[in-house]
Design a protein around this motif. Structure first.
Motif, PDB file in Angstrom:
ATOM      1  N   ARG A 134       0.843  -1.189   0.000  1.00  0.00           N
ATOM      2  CA  ARG A 134       0.000   0.000   0.000  1.00  0.00           C
ATOM      3  C   ARG A 134       0.885   1.248   0.000  1.00  0.00           C
ATOM      4  NH1 ARG A 134      -2.760   1.165   4.135  1.00  0.00           N
ATOM      5  NH2 ARG A 134      -1.566  -0.124   5.617  1.00  0.00           N
ATOM      6  N   PRO A 135       0.557   2.266  -0.777  1.00  0.00           N
ATOM      7  CA  PRO A 135       1.339   3.505  -0.773  1.00  0.00           C
ATOM      8  C   PRO A 135       1.296   4.225   0.557  1.00  0.00           C
ATOM      9  CG  PRO A 135       0.004   3.333  -2.765  1.00  0.00           C
ATOM     10  CD  PRO A 135      -0.453   2.232  -1.863  1.00  0.00           C
ATOM     11  N   GLN A 136       0.131   4.129   1.310  1.00  0.00           N
ATOM     12  CA  GLN A 136       0.035   4.829   2.584  1.00  0.00           C
ATOM     13  C   GLN A 136       1.019   4.267   3.612  1.00  0.00           C
ATOM     14  OE1 GLN A 136      -1.822   7.526   2.992  1.00  0.00           O
ATOM     15  NE2 GLN A 136      -0.889   7.766   5.033  1.00  0.00           N
ATOM     16  N   ALA A 137       1.198   2.961   3.617  1.00  0.00           N
ATOM     17  CA  ALA A 137       2.160   2.348   4.543  1.00  0.00           C
ATOM     18  C   ALA A 137       3.587   2.817   4.224  1.00  0.00           C
ATOM     19  CB  ALA A 137       2.047   0.827   4.462  1.00  0.00           C
ATOM     20  N   ARG A 138       3.883   2.942   2.988  1.00  0.00           N
ATOM     21  CA  ARG A 138       5.211   3.437   2.592  1.00  0.00           C
ATOM     22  C   ARG A 138       5.426   4.859   3.087  1.00  0.00           C
ATOM     23  NH1 ARG A 138      10.204   1.648   1.668  1.00  0.00           N
ATOM     24  NH2 ARG A 138      11.314   2.917   0.115  1.00  0.00           N
ATOM     25  N   LEU A 139       4.335   5.695   2.951  1.00  0.00           N
ATOM     26  CA  LEU A 139       4.443   7.070   3.403  1.00  0.00           C
ATOM     27  C   LEU A 139       4.604   7.146   4.918  1.00  0.00           C
ATOM     28  CD1 LEU A 139       1.768   8.834   1.153  1.00  0.00           C
ATOM     29  CD2 LEU A 139       4.249   9.045   1.004  1.00  0.00           C
ATOM     30  N   ASP A 140       3.859   6.298   5.670  1.00  0.00           N
ATOM     31  CA  ASP A 140       3.985   6.274   7.128  1.00  0.00           C
ATOM     32  C   ASP A 140       5.407   5.883   7.544  1.00  0.00           C
ATOM     33  OD1 ASP A 140       1.361   7.000   7.297  1.00  0.00           O
ATOM     34  OD2 ASP A 140       0.625   4.941   7.638  1.00  0.00           O
ATOM     35  N   LEU A 141       5.970   4.915   6.881  1.00  0.00           N
ATOM     36  CA  LEU A 141       7.344   4.496   7.202  1.00  0.00           C
ATOM     37  C   LEU A 141       8.342   5.636   6.958  1.00  0.00           C
ATOM     38  CD1 LEU A 141       9.413   2.321   7.981  1.00  0.00           C
ATOM     39  CD2 LEU A 141       9.435   1.610   5.567  1.00  0.00           C
ATOM     40  N   LEU A 142       8.164   6.341   5.882  1.00  0.00           N
ATOM     41  CA  LEU A 142       9.064   7.443   5.574  1.00  0.00           C
ATOM     42  C   LEU A 142       8.897   8.577   6.576  1.00  0.00           C
ATOM     43  CD1 LEU A 142       8.759   7.594   1.664  1.00  0.00           C
ATOM     44  CD2 LEU A 142      10.667   6.698   3.008  1.00  0.00           C
ATOM     45  N   ARG A 143       7.617   8.810   7.039  1.00  0.00           N
ATOM     46  CA  ARG A 143       7.376   9.871   8.013  1.00  0.00           C
ATOM     47  C   ARG A 143       8.068   9.533   9.343  1.00  0.00           C
ATOM     48  NH1 ARG A 143       2.383   9.705   7.656  1.00  0.00           N
ATOM     49  NH2 ARG A 143       2.171  11.251   5.989  1.00  0.00           N
ATOM     50  N   ARG A 144       7.980   8.256   9.777  1.00  0.00           N
ATOM     51  CA  ARG A 144       8.631   7.855  11.023  1.00  0.00           C
ATOM     52  C   ARG A 144      10.158   8.005  10.909  1.00  0.00           C
ATOM     53  NH1 ARG A 144       4.702   3.722  10.811  1.00  0.00           N
ATOM     54  NH2 ARG A 144       6.269   2.265   9.966  1.00  0.00           N
ATOM     55  N   ARG A 145      10.692   7.638   9.802  1.00  0.00           N
ATOM     56  CA  ARG A 145      12.149   7.781   9.601  1.00  0.00           C
ATOM     57  C   ARG A 145      12.557   9.256   9.667  1.00  0.00           C
ATOM     58  NH1 ARG A 145      13.644   3.651   4.591  1.00  0.00           N
ATOM     59  NH2 ARG A 145      13.287   1.688   5.759  1.00  0.00           N
ATOM     60  N   GLN A 146      11.672  10.126   9.112  1.00  0.00           N
ATOM     61  CA  GLN A 146      11.977  11.562   9.137  1.00  0.00           C
ATOM     62  C   GLN A 146      11.957  12.095  10.563  1.00  0.00           C
ATOM     63  OE1 GLN A 146       9.071  13.985   7.171  1.00  0.00           O
ATOM     64  NE2 GLN A 146      10.423  15.784   7.037  1.00  0.00           N
ATOM     65  N   GLN A 147      10.954  11.656  11.366  1.00  0.00           N
ATOM     66  CA  GLN A 147      10.879  12.111  12.747  1.00  0.00           C
ATOM     67  C   GLN A 147      12.081  11.632  13.566  1.00  0.00           C
ATOM     68  OE1 GLN A 147       7.075  10.633  14.007  1.00  0.00           O
ATOM     69  NE2 GLN A 147       5.905  12.244  12.917  1.00  0.00           N
ATOM     70  N   ASP A 148      12.485  10.387  13.368  1.00  0.00           N
ATOM     71  CA  ASP A 148      13.668   9.870  14.066  1.00  0.00           C
ATOM     72  C   ASP A 148      14.918  10.660  13.694  1.00  0.00           C
ATOM     73  OD1 ASP A 148      12.097   7.980  15.280  1.00  0.00           O
ATOM     74  OD2 ASP A 148      12.602   6.377  13.836  1.00  0.00           O
ATOM     75  N   ALA A 149      15.027  10.987  12.430  1.00  0.00           N
ATOM     76  CA  ALA A 149      16.198  11.741  11.991  1.00  0.00           C
ATOM     77  C   ALA A 149      16.216  13.133  12.607  1.00  0.00           C
ATOM     78  CB  ALA A 149      16.232  11.824  10.468  1.00  0.00           C
ATOM     79  N   LEU A 150      15.025  13.809  12.702  1.00  0.00           N
ATOM     80  CA  LEU A 150      14.961  15.127  13.306  1.00  0.00           C
ATOM     81  C   LEU A 150      15.297  15.085  14.794  1.00  0.00           C
ATOM     82  CD1 LEU A 150      11.756  16.571  11.571  1.00  0.00           C
ATOM     83  CD2 LEU A 150      14.142  17.287  11.212  1.00  0.00           C
ATOM     84  N   ARG A 151      14.817  14.033  15.487  1.00  0.00           N
ATOM     85  CA  ARG A 151      15.121  13.903  16.910  1.00  0.00           C
ATOM     86  C   ARG A 151      16.628  13.725  17.147  1.00  0.00           C
ATOM     87  NH1 ARG A 151      12.088  10.117  17.656  1.00  0.00           N
ATOM     88  NH2 ARG A 151      13.554   8.379  17.623  1.00  0.00           N
ATOM     89  N   ARG A 152      17.244  12.863  16.341  1.00  0.00           N
ATOM     90  CA  ARG A 152      18.692  12.656  16.493  1.00  0.00           C
ATOM     91  C   ARG A 152      19.457  13.933  16.185  1.00  0.00           C
ATOM     92  NH1 ARG A 152      17.423   7.792  13.848  1.00  0.00           N
ATOM     93  NH2 ARG A 152      18.237   8.625  11.873  1.00  0.00           N
ATOM     94  N   LEU A 153      18.946  14.696  15.199  1.00  0.00           N
ATOM     95  CA  LEU A 153      19.616  15.938  14.833  1.00  0.00           C
ATOM     96  C   LEU A 153      19.551  16.957  15.982  1.00  0.00           C
ATOM     97  CD1 LEU A 153      21.052  17.612  12.667  1.00  0.00           C
ATOM     98  CD2 LEU A 153      18.807  18.290  11.801  1.00  0.00           C
ATOM     99  N   ARG A 154      18.357  17.089  16.618  1.00  0.00           N
ATOM    100  CA  ARG A 154      18.226  18.029  17.738  1.00  0.00           C
ATOM    101  C   ARG A 154      19.120  17.604  18.906  1.00  0.00           C
ATOM    102  NH1 ARG A 154      12.577  17.354  16.525  1.00  0.00           N
ATOM    103  NH2 ARG A 154      11.762  19.157  15.357  1.00  0.00           N
ATOM    104  N   GLN A 155      19.130  16.297  19.181  1.00  0.00           N
ATOM    105  CA  GLN A 155      19.963  15.814  20.284  1.00  0.00           C
ATOM    106  C   GLN A 155      21.443  16.099  20.038  1.00  0.00           C
ATOM    107  OE1 GLN A 155      19.434  11.643  21.011  1.00  0.00           O
ATOM    108  NE2 GLN A 155      20.699  11.627  22.874  1.00  0.00           N
ATOM    109  N   GLN A 156      21.907  15.830  18.832  1.00  0.00           N
ATOM    110  CA  GLN A 156      23.312  16.091  18.512  1.00  0.00           C
ATOM    111  C   GLN A 156      23.620  17.587  18.583  1.00  0.00           C
ATOM    112  OE1 GLN A 156      24.069  14.346  14.714  1.00  0.00           O
ATOM    113  NE2 GLN A 156      23.920  12.222  15.460  1.00  0.00           N
ATOM    114  N   TRP A 157      22.660  18.431  18.137  1.00  0.00           N
ATOM    115  CA  TRP A 157      22.893  19.877  18.186  1.00  0.00           C
ATOM    116  C   TRP A 157      22.987  20.353  19.629  1.00  0.00           C
ATOM    117  CZ3 TRP A 157      20.100  24.061  20.082  1.00  0.00           C
ATOM    118  CH2 TRP A 157      20.559  25.325  19.671  1.00  0.00           C
ATOM    119  N   HIS A 158      22.110  19.824  20.519  1.00  0.00           N
ATOM    120  CA  HIS A 158      22.132  20.207  21.923  1.00  0.00           C
ATOM    121  C   HIS A 158      23.455  19.796  22.583  1.00  0.00           C
ATOM    122  CE1 HIS A 158      20.579  21.232  25.854  1.00  0.00           C
ATOM    123  NE2 HIS A 158      20.852  20.003  26.298  1.00  0.00           N
TER     124      HIS A 158
END
Length: 442
Positions: A306-330
């Motif tokens: 399903r295309p929606q499942a693919r989009l959800d997976l990509l959204r979760r990966r994006q959120q994880d990447a943003l969290r790691r980025l904020r942590q590293q910046w702090h």
């Protein structure tokens, strides 16, 4: 020495006259002959005769000339000798005094060749471990040979027929004569210095041993062995061997054979290229079929997902990447703040005002130090001076005079210690504590 017809000469005078005549008439001559009666006493000198079928002459070769010979003189050996004709006065016989001698004929060349070959082989100059294979694909070669000989024409013809893509440059040198070896050595050096060639071919047509002797030069053999560019030697015919052949990375029986060994036949290359083209076409078809099959399977997997499942997976990966980025910046900001705090503490410790106050205190202490040292030194010197004054007063004659004594001196200042030192009528001086008195002896 000269003498008229009526002069009477002694044997020694006659021998001297004959010797002078011989040496002036024959200053330096070459003689070829066969060695006989060879003797070498403990002195190191060499004595022998040079003879042919009809005559012989006595010869002497003195040390160190005799120790420089490149061969061992022996009975029956044919040699070529250079020397001056003179007279051995003790026996009244003329003789040759030699300064150079070498073996004569092709046999001598063969023996010299073997001796040099064995010596260079013992040094490891001909070892197979030193030889390098030719590059698999030659683009440019240099042919060191005579530009007018038949060998260069054969080489160029074979190379053009077998591999037209090869660039061939003829490096002209003499291949026979006294200067040939030196020219080949110099050309090897220039070719290596240019860095233009993938390989070098040293070539010459057939000839006698004397004709090929330049290729047996020791300097040439060492230059070939030391060449950074691989060297192929093709000198003479198949039965001819030179030191250049042994020192080269590859030896060919003839110049034409060398050309065949160095490059492949274009017909074989064309056949291999066509076979590779057929294999490449087959491989391309096979790879294309595999790619089509992988594309079909990927399409089926994409259609099933399903295309929606693919989009959800990509959204979760994006959120994880943003969290790691904020942590590293702090974390990075905390490290930088800590570094700044440490730098501020160091700067306060090294404040210029604080350093200036320390220097003022040290300067004040240093100013007080010389004054105290000077006072102590003056006190020590005063004590020493008083002690010296007391010691001087103890031994001074003035102290004795002060007690009522007098010092009697003559007019020349000599101290009178005895009555025997003065006579009647002499004038003397008496030194008292408060002055001097002039006196006359009665």
């Amino acid at each position: 020495m000269t003498a008229d017809a009526d002069a009477i000469l002694t044997p020694s005078q006659l021998n001297t006259l004959a010797r002078d005549l011989l040496e002036s008439a024959f200053p330096l001559i070459w003689v070829e002959g066969e060695l006989g009666n060879v003797t070498r006493p403990a002195s190191g000198h060499l004595y022998f005769t040079l003879k042919d079928a009809r005559a012989q002459v006595r010869c002497a070769m003195f040390k160190p000339k005799s120790s420089w010979l490149k061969f061992i003189p022996r009975e029956g050996l044919r040699v070529l000798a250079r020397g001056r004709l003179t007279l051995y006065e003790a026996r009244g016989e003329y003789q040759l005094v030699l300064d150079h001698m070498e073996e004569a004929g092709e046999g001598a060349l063969r023996r010299a060749f073997e001796e040099l070959k064995n010596r260079l082989a013992a040094e490891g100059l001909f070892d197979s471990e030193r030889k390098r294979p030719l590059p698999a694909h030659l683009r440019r070669i240099g042919v060191i040979t005579s530009p007018t000989g038949a060998a260069v024409r054969d080489v160029i013809s074979v190379l053009a027929r077998r591999w037209p893509l090869l660039q061939v440059e003829v490096l002209p040198v003499q291949v026979q004569g006294e200067t040939a070896a030196a020219q080949m050595v110099a050309m090897l050096a220039r070719a290596n210095a240019s860095g233009r060639y993938d390989a070098l071919l040293l070539a010459r047509g057939g000839g006698s041993l004397e004709d090929l002797w330049a290729f047996n030069d020791e300097r040439l053999a060492r230059a070939i062995a030391a060449s950074p560019t691989p060297v192929v030697s093709a000198v003479g015919h198949e039965t001819d061997f030179t030191l250049a052949d042994f020192a080269a990375d590859l030896r060919a029986p003839t110049p034409s054979a060398a050309a065949e060994l160095m490059v492949p036949d274009q017909r074989d290359a064309i056949a291999r290229l066509r076979a590779l083209q057929r294999r490449l076409a087959t491989l391309q078809v096979h790879r294309l079929r595999q790619a089509i099959q992988r594309a079909d399977r990927a399409f089926l997997r994409l259609h099933a997902q399903r295309p929606q499942a693919r989009l959800d997976l990509l959204r979760r990966r994006q959120q994880d990447a943003l969290r790691r980025l904020r942590q590293q910046w702090h974390q990075q900001q905390q490290r930088r703040h800590a570094t700044l705090r440490h730098a501020a503490a160091v700067l306060r410790t090294c404040s210029p005002q604080r350093r200036l106050q320390q220097l003022r205190e040290r300067l004040h202490a240093l100013r007080l130090r010389p004054q105290g040292a000077m006072v102590a030194t003056l006190r020590r010197d005063a004590l020493k001076l008083r002690a010296l004054a007391r010691s001087l007063e103890t031994v001074s004659p003035l102290a004795t005079v002060a007690r009522g004594y007098a010092l009697i001196t003559r007019e020349d200042g000599t101290l009178v210690r005895s009555v025997a030192q003065v006579e009647r009528g002499d004038r003397v001086q008496a030194r008292l504590s408060d002055g001097e008195i002039r006196l006359r002896v009665e």
